[in-house]
Design an enzyme around this catalytic site. Structure first.
Site, PDB file in Angstrom:
ATOM      1  N   TYR A 187       0.839  -1.160   0.214  1.00  0.00           N
ATOM      2  CA  TYR A 187       0.036   0.106   0.163  1.00  0.00           C
ATOM      3  C   TYR A 187       0.896   1.176  -0.091  1.00  0.00           C
ATOM      4  CZ  TYR A 187      -3.512  -3.525   0.992  1.00  0.00           C
ATOM      5  OH  TYR A 187      -4.332  -4.647   1.074  1.00  0.00           O
ATOM      6  N   GLY A 188       1.971   1.092  -0.667  1.00  0.00           N
ATOM      7  CA  GLY A 188       2.792   2.441  -0.877  1.00  0.00           C
ATOM      8  C   GLY A 188       2.009   3.484  -1.778  1.00  0.00           C
ATOM      9  N   TRP A 189       2.747   4.610  -1.959  1.00  0.00           N
ATOM     10  CA  TRP A 189       2.132   5.647  -2.684  1.00  0.00           C
ATOM     11  C   TRP A 189       1.599   5.358  -4.186  1.00  0.00           C
ATOM     12  CZ3 TRP A 189       6.578   9.307  -0.849  1.00  0.00           C
ATOM     13  CH2 TRP A 189       6.435   9.652   0.506  1.00  0.00           C
ATOM     14  N   GLN A 210      -3.918   8.497  -4.851  1.00  0.00           N
ATOM     15  CA  GLN A 210      -4.335   9.867  -4.576  1.00  0.00           C
ATOM     16  C   GLN A 210      -5.512  10.485  -5.522  1.00  0.00           C
ATOM     17  OE1 GLN A 210      -0.717  11.502  -5.726  1.00  0.00           O
ATOM     18  NE2 GLN A 210       0.472  10.990  -3.937  1.00  0.00           N
ATOM     19  N   ARG A 440       5.902  17.737 -18.302  1.00  0.00           N
ATOM     20  CA  ARG A 440       7.383  18.185 -18.396  1.00  0.00           C
ATOM     21  C   ARG A 440       8.097  17.447 -17.388  1.00  0.00           C
ATOM     22  NH1 ARG A 440       9.840  21.907 -15.105  1.00  0.00           N
ATOM     23  NH2 ARG A 440      11.788  22.604 -15.787  1.00  0.00           N
ATOM     24  N   ALA A 441       9.104  16.616 -17.654  1.00  0.00           N
ATOM     25  CA  ALA A 441       9.702  15.742 -16.722  1.00  0.00           C
ATOM     26  C   ALA A 441      10.158  16.412 -15.443  1.00  0.00           C
ATOM     27  CB  ALA A 441      11.082  14.950 -17.387  1.00  0.00           C
ATOM     28  N   ASP A 442      10.140  15.727 -14.388  1.00  0.00           N
ATOM     29  CA  ASP A 442      10.786  16.326 -12.912  1.00  0.00           C
ATOM     30  C   ASP A 442      11.724  15.292 -12.616  1.00  0.00           C
ATOM     31  OD1 ASP A 442       9.646  14.392 -10.841  1.00  0.00           O
ATOM     32  OD2 ASP A 442       7.940  14.720 -12.365  1.00  0.00           O
ATOM     33  N   GLU A 495       0.444  18.736 -11.068  1.00  0.00           N
ATOM     34  CA  GLU A 495       1.725  19.173 -10.276  1.00  0.00           C
ATOM     35  C   GLU A 495       2.385  20.518 -10.547  1.00  0.00           C
ATOM     36  OE1 GLU A 495       3.935  15.917  -9.380  1.00  0.00           O
ATOM     37  OE2 GLU A 495       2.560  15.053  -7.819  1.00  0.00           O
ATOM     38  N   TYR A 498       8.310  21.307  -9.898  1.00  0.00           N
ATOM     39  CA  TYR A 498       9.017  21.105  -8.813  1.00  0.00           C
ATOM     40  C   TYR A 498      10.290  21.898  -8.491  1.00  0.00           C
ATOM     41  CZ  TYR A 498       6.979  16.340  -7.828  1.00  0.00           C
ATOM     42  OH  TYR A 498       5.778  15.504  -7.608  1.00  0.00           O
TER      43      TYR A 498
END
Length: 598
Positions: A187-189, A210, A440-442, A495, A498
């Site tokens: 049950y990780g993210w 989420q 857009r890659a983080d 999102e 970052y």
């Protein structure tokens, strides 16, 4: 805008020349035409050979029938290669012919798709599982991208199939004769996801997911919600209750048309194109043959890695559709889709990379183009755009037969340096964007505030555009900008970037930061449901983002169920939409919500 050549012929002349003047002009034009024709008499054949449609699907399309030996071994071999190959070049498509298959567990890694070849999911029955888990990433499923399952029925071994994915991992046209677990082992993210035209006989357990969007499906139950669970046209969906629990439930989907898919008619491959539905609810296939039509494979140019953009465009000009085989396809000219009802379909997350800063693909302002199942990866030279649906100024009415963009994903950076000013521009009216992830890659290679610069994600100029499942993330400025009238979005996940180095880097005039989703002040009518924006400013956690959403305050502009979240206190939102909504604070990762706006 396109540059047009000056007009030629009689229409180019202004005024009324005398008869002698006309005779002189006619003689001159005739002589010029004759000389021109002589100059272009070919030394070889009068015309190039026509491009043939159909043919084999290449080595990375792997086809099984129930008598195929060692199916599990072949599935395992590809999974071993692809399990953690997040930015690798491998691309694979598994196809199962109609029949029953026993004791299989198809574990899917990156750039791996599995599909049945029947007209109904129940034509291919797997007594076993199609599994996505996150062992490769220590139980964290937030990077389980770019894979898909389609058009199969499953009898899970333990009664529940695991599909622990995040963005760009569609689960379409599936029949699970049991439950569906959307979380990884432990049950990780997890940060998904998308289901459409599917029937889950048992209950769906999101657990740690989420957010999730489910469209035009049937479920036996839905167990929980974290931040944003959105449903449209889903039989068995939970009742609307946002924000506690955060369910957004629409009885129907206003307009939908399912993704085209490959199937077998006897021994012949065809592509089935489903019909458009209005006010859709439930699956398309539960009462017999679905509504739609099939196109023979010989009406498709089967694009293999190494094919040039010139050949691809010649095939389109000839009237062929496109079927991109699994692989990485470089184009040094824009792919121009100019014919109504053209189908452009990818297998195995086929990837198109534009070279020298060109736009990868442009669609004319015509009816019924279907783009589906491929990834556009920005090249190192900046492209002004990567995908354009309709040229600037498009105005034709496509309401009877809209263009659809389905499981078309766009990436800037990650697999290497990439740049694009605006990733996707939609100019054509009535377009349906049905599940996209514009990213857009983080993380990965070629990542940095300026290294993979990409100011804008999706810009919508067309009227009456509908987005169902809009995932857009990490752009340097606005992630989504909407200028067209009567636009609608059902489910939005975002999102903010970052890697903003400091507050000044995202300053937008007198405003702190660029909204994730901005409706232009000129717009009179717009509506959205189930929409979230998250921030994680890990380079400078002191950054303040004024809001996630920006829109004019007008009677025709309405939003339902908005949220913003600060992930672990890495940056904060001051408001949810405009100057409305409570600020986020602290490190608790608790959403701030606005139930209705205005």
């Amino acid at each position: 805008m396109p540059v047009h050549a000056p007009p030629t012929g009689s229409a180019a002349f202004r005024g009324a020349p005398s008869p002698s003047r006309r005779r002189g002009l006619a003689a001159t034009l005739a002589a010029t035409l004759a000389a021109t024709l002589l100059a272009f008499v070919p030394s070889g054949p009068a015309h190039a050979d026509p491009i043939e449609g159909g043919g084999d699907l290449g080595p990375n399309v792997i086809v099984f029938d129930p008598s195929t030996p060692n199916i599990q071994g072949r599935l395992d071999e590809v999974f071993k290669q692809q399990e953690s190959a997040q930015f690798g070049s491998g691309r694979y498509q598994f196809l199962f012919k109609p029949g029953t298959y026993n004791g299989l567990n198809a574990q899917l890694g990156f750039y791996t798709s599995v599909s049945g070849l029947g007209l109904s999911p129940d034509d291919v029955s797997i007594n076993g599982d199609v599994t996505v888990d996150a062992g490769w990433f220590n139980g964290n499923a937030t990077q389980n991208f770019w894979r898909s399952a389609e058009n199969l029925s499953l009898n899970p071994v333990n009664g529940t199939n695991r599909w622990a994915v995040s963005q760009a991992a569609p689960f379409r046209r599936m029949h699970v004769k049991g439950g569906l677990n959307l979380a990884p082992d432990g049950y990780g993210w997890a940060s998904g996801g998308y289901i459409a035209d599917s029937k889950i006989d048992g209950s769906v357990g999101p657990y740690s997911q989420q957010q999730w969007y489910t469209r035009d499906s049937q479920v036996g139950g839905w167990q929980n919600a974290v931040w944003n669970m959105t449903f449209s046209g889903v039989e068995g969906a939970p009742a609307q209750s946002f924000p506690d629990p955060p369910y957004t439930t629409l009885e129907t989907t206003p307009i939908s048309r399912e993704k085209p898919f490959l199937h077998l008619d006897g021994d012949a491959y065809k592509v089935f194109v489903p019909e458009k539905r209005t006010n859709a609810r439930g699956v398309t296939w539960d009462s017999g043959a679905p509504a739609g039509s099939s196109i023979d494979l010989d009406q498709f140019y089967v694009v293999k890695p190494g094919a040039t953009a010139q050949t691809i465009n010649a095939a389109l000009d000839q009237g062929l559709n496109l079927l991109f085989t699994p692989g990485v396809h470089h184009v040094d000219e824009t792919i121009e889709v100019n014919r109504a009802d053209t189908v452009v379909l990818g297998l195995g997350l086929a990837t198109i990379i534009p070279d020298n800063g060109v736009t990868a693909m442009k669609v004319a302002d015509v009816d019924g183009v279907k783009l589906a199942g491929f990834l556009i990866d920005a090249g190192p030279v900046n492209s002004e755009t990567l995908l354009e649906v309709g040229p600037e100024g498009s105005s034709a009415d496509h309401s009877a037969n809209p263009t659809t963009v389905q499981d078309v994903f766009i990436r800037i950076g990650g697999a290497g340096p990439g740049k694009a000013t605006t990733s996707m521009v939609v100019n054509s009216d009535d377009t349906i964007i049905d599940h996209t992830w514009v990213w857009r890659a983080d993380h990965g290679d070629g990542v940095g505030w300026e290294t993979n610069r990409a100011d804008f994600g999706v810009r919508v100029n067309g009227d009456d555009v509908l987005a169902t499942g809009l995932f857009v993330e990490h752009f340097n400025k606005y992630d989504v900008e909407w200028y067209g009238e009567r636009g609608r979005t059902i489910f939005f996940q975002n999102e903010k970037a970052y890697d903003a180095p400091n507050q000044a880097a995202i300053q937008n005039g007198g405003t702190k930061g660029y909204a994730a989703y901005r409706v232009d002040d000129s717009v009179e009518q717009h509506e959205g449901w189930g929409m979230g924006s998250y921030c994680y400013y890990n380079v400078d956690p002191t950054i303040q983002q004024h809001n996630g959403f920006q829109a004019p305050v007008k009677p025709g502009v309405r939003f339902h169920h908005l949220l913003v979240v600060s992930l672990g206190g890495q940056g904060q939102y001051e408001r949810v939409i405009n100057d409305t909504g409570e600020p986020t604070s602290g490190t608790s990762t608790v959403p701030s919500v606005v139930v209705q706006f205005p």
